[in-house]
Scaffold this active site. Structure first.
Site, PDB file in Angstrom:
ATOM      1  N   THR A  25      64.629   7.643  78.938  1.00 51.16           N
ATOM      2  CA  THR A  25      65.908   8.155  79.437  1.00 51.16           C
ATOM      3  C   THR A  25      66.540   9.061  78.385  1.00 51.16           C
ATOM      4  OG1 THR A  25      66.295   6.317  80.940  1.00 51.16           O
ATOM      5  CG2 THR A  25      68.248   7.428  80.087  1.00 51.16           C
ATOM      6  N   HIS A 175      59.450   1.513  88.905  1.00 49.03           N
ATOM      7  CA  HIS A 175      60.136   0.851  87.781  1.00 49.03           C
ATOM      8  C   HIS A 175      60.610  -0.527  88.243  1.00 49.03           C
ATOM      9  CE1 HIS A 175      62.358   0.080  84.256  1.00 49.03           C
ATOM     10  NE2 HIS A 175      63.084   1.171  84.149  1.00 49.03           N
ATOM     11  N   ASN A 178      62.964  -4.060  82.915  1.00 48.99           N
ATOM     12  CA  ASN A 178      64.169  -3.784  82.120  1.00 48.99           C
ATOM     13  C   ASN A 178      65.503  -4.085  82.801  1.00 48.99           C
ATOM     14  OD1 ASN A 178      62.217  -2.995  80.386  1.00 48.99           O
ATOM     15  ND2 ASN A 178      62.661  -0.816  80.430  1.00 48.99           N
ATOM     16  N   TYR A 180      66.557  -3.706  85.989  1.00 49.24           N
ATOM     17  CA  TYR A 180      67.060  -2.897  87.107  1.00 49.24           C
ATOM     18  C   TYR A 180      66.740  -3.588  88.445  1.00 49.24           C
ATOM     19  CZ  TYR A 180      67.942   0.060  83.198  1.00 49.24           C
ATOM     20  OH  TYR A 180      68.419   0.507  81.980  1.00 49.24           O
ATOM     21  N   ASN A 235      69.782  -5.828  79.441  1.00 45.88           N
ATOM     22  CA  ASN A 235      70.568  -5.857  80.676  1.00 45.88           C
ATOM     23  C   ASN A 235      70.813  -7.285  81.186  1.00 45.88           C
ATOM     24  OD1 ASN A 235      71.145  -3.094  80.952  1.00 45.88           O
ATOM     25  ND2 ASN A 235      69.126  -2.698  81.851  1.00 45.88           N
TER      26      ASN A 235
END
Ligand code: 8OZ
Length: 359
Positions: A25, A175, A178, A180, A235
């Site tokens: 990112t 994805h 992580n 999400y 996260n």
């Protein structure tokens, strides 16, 4: 001997070497519109000697955004912008797949249409703060998706996968790492649902499998990969039994015959001890190519490949600072050091100005 410089076939993608550019990112899309622009073309093209480039995480819909200036794959302008990136990487002989991303609860109303609440498997506010255009702001309690909305989420993945196909990518990576949306469904710290998408491990894996089936239908499984991060607490993520969960995920993903399974083997920002995890066992549970990521250097990458622990290695931070990482590894040349302060957002500085050897 097989090493980082040996070609490898991931599904139907033939890679010139096993050095992969990890998804990174960088928050440098053109605004408004979250559109890939010229400096993004330059950045990816500089890195085209990688065996494979995985793009930065790319939001699949307006509701999938959670950070400033991330390039999407849900508007015609974004598709046209990505096409320039892809064409330029291809002109240099490189290969590039797009990472399909929905952030779920890792967002903020100010980043979403009509100041909507972020969506998630369950209405659980993650600890921490969102990066917004107004600076860091506390995460909010997300809205739990209704069971009859999940087909719409799968549909968003389908449309984004079709857009990636139109842009000319070599494939896509889903994805599911992580912290999400898809990872929020997988792990029981964030998924407290009582319907067929929560509770048991097969139930928590259901949305991911539906997304994979749909994306594979668009692309053919031999051009689809998936990323997981079994022990990453980033996260505000945790799970009561990551080994059982992710070995199951690897097993049920195997029959798809995917191009690869991409495993982030470390944790970002861990404040507590990470759970013990046997990545070799995970690898045995998956029939297919295993791409490792997290803290590898050249020596460890070569050793892991030689010992048949992994098929290829994704490098993140080294690729920020070394556009010619393949050539530097080949020559045992020193690496440029990455400047943390320019990782997320900004100009060409710390983005396209890291020198190649001899430049
Ligand atoms: C760091 C900062 C922002 C996003 C991920 C997409 O962890 C990310 C990300 C990482 O997968």
């Amino acid at each position: 001997m097989t090493d980082l410089f040996s070609p490898v076939k991931l599904g139907s993608m033939v890679l010139a070497n096993r050095i992969v550019m990890a998804p990174l990112t960088r928050n440098r899309a053109a605004m408004p519109g979250n559109v890939p622009q010229d400096n993004n073309v330059t950045y990816y093209t500089q890195r085209a000697s990688a065996g494979l480039i995985i793009t930065e995480a790319t939001p699949i819909s307006a509701m999938a955004h959670g950070y400033p200036a991330t390039p999407g794959i849900h508007t015609a302008e974004q598709v046209a912008g990505w096409k320039k990136v892809v064409d330029s990487v291809h002109a240099k002989g490189g290969k590039i797949v797009l990472q399909l991303w929905h952030v779920g609860r890792i967002s903020h109303p100010s980043l979403l249409p009509d100041n909507a609440l972020p969506v998630a498997p369950s209405a659980i506010k993650p600890a921490g703060q969102a990066y917004t255009y107004e600076g860091l702001q506390d995460f909010v309690t997300p809205r739990a998706l209704e069971v009859n909305e999940l087909a719409g989420i799968v549909q968003e993945y389908k449309a984004a996968a079709q857009n990636a196909l139109e842009a000319g990518f070599d494939g896509v990576e889903v994805h599911s790492a992580n912290g999400y949306l898809l990872d929020q469904f997988l792990r029981d710290g964030s998924n407290k649902r009582t319907d067929q998408y929560g509770g048991s491990i097969p139930n928590r894996s259901r949305l991911l499998l539906e997304v994979m089936a749909t994306v594979c239908k668009v692309w053919g499984a031999d051009r689809v990969g998936v990323r997981i991060s079994p022990i990453n607490p980033f996260n505000d993520m945790h799970d009561s039994n990551p080994q059982a969960l992710f070995n199951h995920v690897a097993e049920v993903l195997s029959p798809f015959n995917l191009a690869y399974l991409h495993v982030m083997e470390i944790g970002i920002g861990a404040t507590e001890a990470l759970p013990d995890f046997d990545f070799a066992s995970l690898r045995r549970a998956f029939r297919g190519n295993y791409m490792a990521n997290g803290g590898y250097d050249k020596a460890r990458g070569n050793a892991a490949i030689a010992n048949n622990l992994v098929d290829c290695v994704a490098y993140g931070v080294p690729y920020i600072a070394n556009p010619d990482l393949v050539e530097r590894f080949a020559k045992d040349a020193p690496l440029n050091q990455a400047d943390q302060s320019s990782f997320y957002g900004g100009s060409e500085k710390g983005y396209t100005d890291y020198p190649a050897l001899g430049a």
